[in-house]
Write a protein that holds these residues in place. Structure first.
Motif, mmCIF file in Angstrom:
data_model
loop_
_atom_site.group_PDB
_atom_site.id
_atom_site.type_symbol
_atom_site.label_atom_id
_atom_site.label_comp_id
_atom_site.label_asym_id
_atom_site.label_seq_id
_atom_site.Cartn_x
_atom_site.Cartn_y
_atom_site.Cartn_z
ATOM 1 N N ASN A 9 0.817 -1.210 0.000
ATOM 2 C CA ASN A 9 0.000 0.000 0.000
ATOM 3 C C ASN A 9 0.855 1.267 0.000
ATOM 4 O O ASN A 9 0.512 2.244 -0.670
ATOM 5 N N TYR A 10 1.954 1.261 0.757
ATOM 6 C CA TYR A 10 2.865 2.406 0.693
ATOM 7 C C TYR A 10 3.459 2.552 -0.703
ATOM 8 O O TYR A 10 3.575 3.649 -1.234
ATOM 9 N N PHE A 11 3.842 1.429 -1.308
ATOM 10 C CA PHE A 11 4.421 1.463 -2.649
ATOM 11 C C PHE A 11 3.422 2.015 -3.661
ATOM 12 O O PHE A 11 3.759 2.895 -4.460
ATOM 13 N N ALA A 12 2.195 1.506 -3.643
ATOM 14 C CA ALA A 12 1.193 1.950 -4.613
ATOM 15 C C ALA A 12 0.869 3.427 -4.422
ATOM 16 O O ALA A 12 0.746 4.180 -5.404
ATOM 17 N N TYR A 59 2.058 6.043 -7.403
ATOM 18 C CA TYR A 59 1.059 6.808 -8.143
ATOM 19 C C TYR A 59 1.340 8.306 -8.010
ATOM 20 O O TYR A 59 1.201 9.054 -8.974
ATOM 21 N N GLY A 60 1.740 8.745 -6.835
ATOM 22 C CA GLY A 60 2.029 10.160 -6.643
ATOM 23 C C GLY A 60 3.244 10.636 -7.416
ATOM 24 O O GLY A 60 3.292 11.775 -7.863
ATOM 25 N N LYS A 61 4.236 9.766 -7.592
ATOM 26 C CA LYS A 61 5.463 10.185 -8.280
ATOM 27 C C LYS A 61 5.422 9.976 -9.788
ATOM 28 O O LYS A 61 5.912 10.795 -10.547
ATOM 29 N N TYR A 62 4.855 8.851 -10.240
ATOM 30 C CA TYR A 62 5.038 8.472 -11.639
ATOM 31 C C TYR A 62 3.757 8.364 -12.462
ATOM 32 O O TYR A 62 3.842 8.335 -13.683
ATOM 33 N N ASP A 63 2.611 8.226 -11.835
ATOM 34 C CA ASP A 63 1.382 7.991 -12.589
ATOM 35 C C ASP A 63 0.445 9.179 -12.509
ATOM 36 O O ASP A 63 0.672 10.140 -11.788
ATOM 37 N N GLY A 64 -0.636 9.061 -13.226
ATOM 38 C CA GLY A 64 -1.700 10.043 -13.222
ATOM 39 C C GLY A 64 -2.909 9.446 -13.918
ATOM 40 O O GLY A 64 -2.819 8.373 -14.525
ATOM 41 N N GLU A 75 -5.448 0.278 -4.002
ATOM 42 C CA GLU A 75 -5.410 1.104 -2.789
ATOM 43 C C GLU A 75 -4.413 2.249 -2.916
ATOM 44 O O GLU A 75 -3.510 2.419 -2.108
ATOM 45 N N VAL A 76 -4.578 3.014 -3.961
ATOM 46 C CA VAL A 76 -3.677 4.121 -4.259
ATOM 47 C C VAL A 76 -4.014 5.370 -3.444
ATOM 48 O O VAL A 76 -3.149 6.186 -3.195
ATOM 49 N N ILE A 77 -5.246 5.513 -2.992
ATOM 50 C CA ILE A 77 -5.764 6.709 -2.317
ATOM 51 C C ILE A 77 -5.562 7.931 -3.216
ATOM 52 O O ILE A 77 -4.802 8.851 -2.906
ATOM 53 N N PRO A 78 -6.210 7.945 -4.373
ATOM 54 C CA PRO A 78 -5.944 9.008 -5.351
ATOM 55 C C PRO A 78 -6.367 10.391 -4.881
ATOM 56 O O PRO A 78 -5.796 11.387 -5.316
ATOM 57 N N GLY A 79 -7.328 10.477 -3.985
ATOM 58 C CA GLY A 79 -7.736 11.780 -3.484
ATOM 59 C C GLY A 79 -6.676 12.462 -2.657
ATOM 60 O O GLY A 79 -6.732 13.669 -2.415
ATOM 61 N N LEU A 80 -5.691 11.706 -2.230
ATOM 62 C CA LEU A 80 -4.588 12.259 -1.455
ATOM 63 C C LEU A 80 -3.277 12.275 -2.241
ATOM 64 O O LEU A 80 -2.539 13.256 -2.201
ATOM 65 N N SER A 81 -2.995 11.205 -2.966
ATOM 66 C CA SER A 81 -1.704 11.136 -3.669
ATOM 67 C C SER A 81 -1.655 12.054 -4.885
ATOM 68 O O SER A 81 -0.605 12.620 -5.181
ATOM 69 N N ALA A 82 -2.754 12.211 -5.596
ATOM 70 C CA ALA A 82 -2.736 13.080 -6.780
ATOM 71 C C ALA A 82 -2.523 14.552 -6.417
ATOM 72 O O ALA A 82 -1.653 15.199 -7.013
ATOM 73 N N GLN A 114 4.978 17.558 -3.693
ATOM 74 C CA GLN A 114 5.308 17.160 -2.329
ATOM 75 C C GLN A 114 5.457 15.646 -2.194
ATOM 76 O O GLN A 114 4.960 15.044 -1.254
ATOM 77 N N GLU A 115 6.149 15.010 -3.117
ATOM 78 C CA GLU A 115 6.286 13.558 -3.087
ATOM 79 C C GLU A 115 7.092 13.061 -1.891
ATOM 80 O O GLU A 115 6.920 11.938 -1.448
ATOM 81 N N GLU A 116 7.985 13.889 -1.372
ATOM 82 C CA GLU A 116 8.852 13.453 -0.276
ATOM 83 C C GLU A 116 8.094 13.294 1.027
ATOM 84 O O GLU A 116 8.541 12.566 1.915
ATOM 85 N N VAL A 117 6.992 13.983 1.195
ATOM 86 C CA VAL A 117 6.255 13.937 2.460
ATOM 87 C C VAL A 117 4.926 13.196 2.329
ATOM 88 O O VAL A 117 4.064 13.337 3.188
ATOM 89 N N MET A 118 4.765 12.416 1.282
ATOM 90 C CA MET A 118 3.480 11.744 1.061
ATOM 91 C C MET A 118 3.128 10.790 2.192
ATOM 92 O O MET A 118 1.984 10.751 2.643
#
Length: 161
Positions: free
Chosen positions: A47-50, A54-59, A78-85, A92-96
């Motif tokens: 889940n941390y990886f996904a 998604y926050g760093k490389y996908d959209g 379980e990407v949690i797109p409402g938060l990672s996007a 802010q990928e470093e503090v995700m």
């Protein structure tokens, strides 16, 4: 002014009790949310990886971090797109992971306050409503999801509905 403060005293005390309980349950995450993991097992790592991939490389609606070369729909991972996007849009990928932890920690006190508000709308005595809202919050099955299934652990959404 004093009556106004006394009107919100139960909510403020529930907020302090809720934050105190979360600090008691996980003090290391509470003090340094970006430095520790809630779950170091297989489900937690996935889940941390996904979430961070998604926050760093996908959209968009597809997740390409697993099952190469075929992407998957992001809600199955379980990407949690409402938060990672939004965090990736802000750069802010470093503090995700830290932001995820802070939101998961804040969900418990907020859900207890919402439960208290619901019980008071039903005209239940304030002391009984405080005790009951804390007990309902502590017995909720979403707290068990803090150990790996983070998209199911947002405790505040059920009372907010």
């Amino acid at each position: 002014m004093k009556a106004h403060i006394l009107r919100y005293a139960p909510q403020l005390s529930l907020l302090l009790i809720g934050v105190g309980l979360m600090y008691w349950m996980m003090p290391h995450i509470f003090l340094a949310p970006n430095e520790y993991l809630l779950d170091e097992g297989i489900d937690g790592f996935r889940n941390y990886f996904a979430y961070t991939w998604y926050g760093k490389y996908d959209g968009g609606m597809m997740f390409s971090g697993m099952n190469y070369p075929y992407p998957q729909h992001l809600f199955f991972c379980e990407v949690i797109p409402g938060l990672s996007a939004p965090l990736s849009w802000l750069g802010q990928e470093e503090v995700m992971v830290g932001v995820l932890h802070v939101l998961l920690i804040l969900c418990f006190p907020l859900s207890v306050i919402l439960l208290y508000t619901i019980l008071r709308k039903w005209e239940i005595h304030w002391l009984y409503a405080m005790i009951t809202s804390l007990l309902i919050g502590m017995m909720s099955p979403q707290l068990m999801r803090l150990s790996g299934h983070f998209s199911l652990a947002f405790l505040v959404f059920i009372p907010a509905l």
